[in-house]
Design a protein around this motif. Sequence first.
Motif, PDB file in Angstrom:
ATOM      1  N   ILE A 205      43.017  29.327  50.792  1.00 27.12           N
ATOM      2  CA  ILE A 205      42.672  30.737  50.687  1.00 27.12           C
ATOM      3  C   ILE A 205      42.274  31.003  49.237  1.00 27.12           C
ATOM      4  CG2 ILE A 205      43.521  33.116  50.875  1.00 27.12           C
ATOM      5  CD1 ILE A 205      43.219  31.669  53.579  1.00 27.12           C
ATOM      6  N   ILE A 206      41.128  31.625  49.055  1.00 26.46           N
ATOM      7  CA  ILE A 206      40.647  31.949  47.714  1.00 26.46           C
ATOM      8  C   ILE A 206      40.481  33.456  47.616  1.00 26.46           C
ATOM      9  CG2 ILE A 206      38.832  31.591  46.005  1.00 26.46           C
ATOM     10  CD1 ILE A 206      38.301  28.894  47.465  1.00 26.46           C
ATOM     11  N   ASN A 207      41.125  34.027  46.611  1.00 19.49           N
ATOM     12  CA  ASN A 207      41.035  35.467  46.387  1.00 19.49           C
ATOM     13  C   ASN A 207      40.311  35.718  45.069  1.00 19.49           C
ATOM     14  OD1 ASN A 207      41.641  38.209  47.064  1.00 19.49           O
ATOM     15  ND2 ASN A 207      43.121  38.196  45.419  1.00 19.49           N
ATOM     16  N   ASN A 208      39.230  36.465  45.136  1.00 20.51           N
ATOM     17  CA  ASN A 208      38.452  36.857  43.958  1.00 20.51           C
ATOM     18  C   ASN A 208      38.681  38.337  43.723  1.00 20.51           C
ATOM     19  OD1 ASN A 208      36.603  34.419  43.364  1.00 20.51           O
ATOM     20  ND2 ASN A 208      36.479  34.687  45.562  1.00 20.51           N
ATOM     21  N   LEU A 209      39.073  38.667  42.518  1.00 19.93           N
ATOM     22  CA  LEU A 209      39.363  40.060  42.179  1.00 19.93           C
ATOM     23  C   LEU A 209      38.563  40.442  40.941  1.00 19.93           C
ATOM     24  CD1 LEU A 209      41.145  42.534  42.797  1.00 19.93           C
ATOM     25  CD2 LEU A 209      42.877  41.525  41.300  1.00 19.93           C
ATOM     26  N   LEU A 210      37.755  41.471  41.069  1.00 16.24           N
ATOM     27  CA  LEU A 210      36.990  42.012  39.946  1.00 16.24           C
ATOM     28  C   LEU A 210      37.725  43.229  39.409  1.00 16.24           C
ATOM     29  CD1 LEU A 210      33.506  41.839  41.631  1.00 16.24           C
ATOM     30  CD2 LEU A 210      34.162  40.576  39.582  1.00 16.24           C
ATOM     31  N   LEU A 211      37.873  43.285  38.087  1.00 20.13           N
ATOM     32  CA  LEU A 211      38.602  44.379  37.457  1.00 20.13           C
ATOM     33  C   LEU A 211      37.731  45.071  36.417  1.00 20.13           C
ATOM     34  CD1 LEU A 211      41.899  42.416  36.769  1.00 20.13           C
ATOM     35  CD2 LEU A 211      41.411  43.891  38.716  1.00 20.13           C
ATOM     36  N   LYS A 212      37.663  46.391  36.505  1.00 23.84           N
ATOM     37  CA  LYS A 212      37.020  47.205  35.473  1.00 23.84           C
ATOM     38  C   LYS A 212      38.128  47.998  34.801  1.00 23.84           C
ATOM     39  CE  LYS A 212      33.030  49.185  36.181  1.00 23.84           C
ATOM     40  NZ  LYS A 212      31.919  50.110  36.534  1.00 23.84           N
ATOM     41  N   LEU A 213      38.245  47.857  33.495  1.00 21.23           N
ATOM     42  CA  LEU A 213      39.327  48.481  32.759  1.00 21.23           C
ATOM     43  C   LEU A 213      38.933  49.854  32.223  1.00 21.23           C
ATOM     44  CD1 LEU A 213      40.528  45.354  30.760  1.00 21.23           C
ATOM     45  CD2 LEU A 213      41.217  46.108  33.048  1.00 21.23           C
ATOM     46  N   LYS A 214      39.928  50.717  32.046  1.00 15.87           N
ATOM     47  CA  LYS A 214      39.684  52.034  31.456  1.00 15.87           C
ATOM     48  C   LYS A 214      39.214  51.879  30.013  1.00 15.87           C
ATOM     49  CE  LYS A 214      43.463  54.079  34.105  1.00 15.87           C
ATOM     50  NZ  LYS A 214      44.839  54.597  34.015  1.00 15.87           N
ATOM     51  N   ASP A 215      39.935  51.081  29.256  1.00 17.63           N
ATOM     52  CA  ASP A 215      39.579  50.775  27.866  1.00 17.63           C
ATOM     53  C   ASP A 215      38.878  49.423  27.889  1.00 17.63           C
ATOM     54  OD1 ASP A 215      39.406  49.935  25.225  1.00 17.63           O
ATOM     55  OD2 ASP A 215      41.553  50.124  24.815  1.00 17.63           O
ATOM     56  N   ARG A 216      37.576  49.448  27.678  1.00 19.96           N
ATOM     57  CA  ARG A 216      36.772  48.239  27.821  1.00 19.96           C
ATOM     58  C   ARG A 216      36.537  47.526  26.490  1.00 19.96           C
ATOM     59  NH1 ARG A 216      32.041  49.492  31.940  1.00 19.96           N
ATOM     60  NH2 ARG A 216      32.454  47.338  32.543  1.00 19.96           N
ATOM     61  N   SER A 217      37.403  47.796  25.523  1.00 25.79           N
ATOM     62  CA  SER A 217      37.271  47.134  24.226  1.00 25.79           C
ATOM     63  C   SER A 217      37.588  45.640  24.377  1.00 25.79           C
ATOM     64  CB  SER A 217      38.230  47.756  23.207  1.00 25.79           C
ATOM     65  OG  SER A 217      39.578  47.470  23.551  1.00 25.79           O
ATOM     66  N   PRO A 218      36.991  44.814  23.536  1.00 27.36           N
ATOM     67  CA  PRO A 218      37.271  43.372  23.600  1.00 27.36           C
ATOM     68  C   PRO A 218      38.760  43.060  23.464  1.00 27.36           C
ATOM     69  CG  PRO A 218      35.352  43.774  22.223  1.00 27.36           C
ATOM     70  CD  PRO A 218      35.945  45.122  22.552  1.00 27.36           C
TER      71      PRO A 218
END
Length: 95
Positions: free
Chosen positions: A2-15
């Motif tokens: 089973i492979i789970n791919n999770l994309l995350l967009k953060l509130k604070d997108r600073s490096p």
Amino acid sequence: MIINNLLLKLKDRSPENITKSRGVLLSMQGKIEELVDLKVEVNVRPGASAYDILLIAKYESMADFEAYLVHPVHVEVGKYIANVLESSAAVCYES
């Protein structure tokens, strides 16, 4: 597998915040028996519609994936991510 791919967009997108969040996710490695493999990649082409982090996790079975979801280490990491997360998307599949 089973492979789970999770994309995350953060509130604070600073490096700095992206690096910290990646580290928190990677902290699960070696601590959860059911987690066979874990990769956490950072997007190198940021933009308004882009996600910041890609998590790729592998499990031997769906039962192992379900056990991972309630594992105390994952639950603690999930609490941190919930506080920094703007949005997410997931694809889980069998390979």
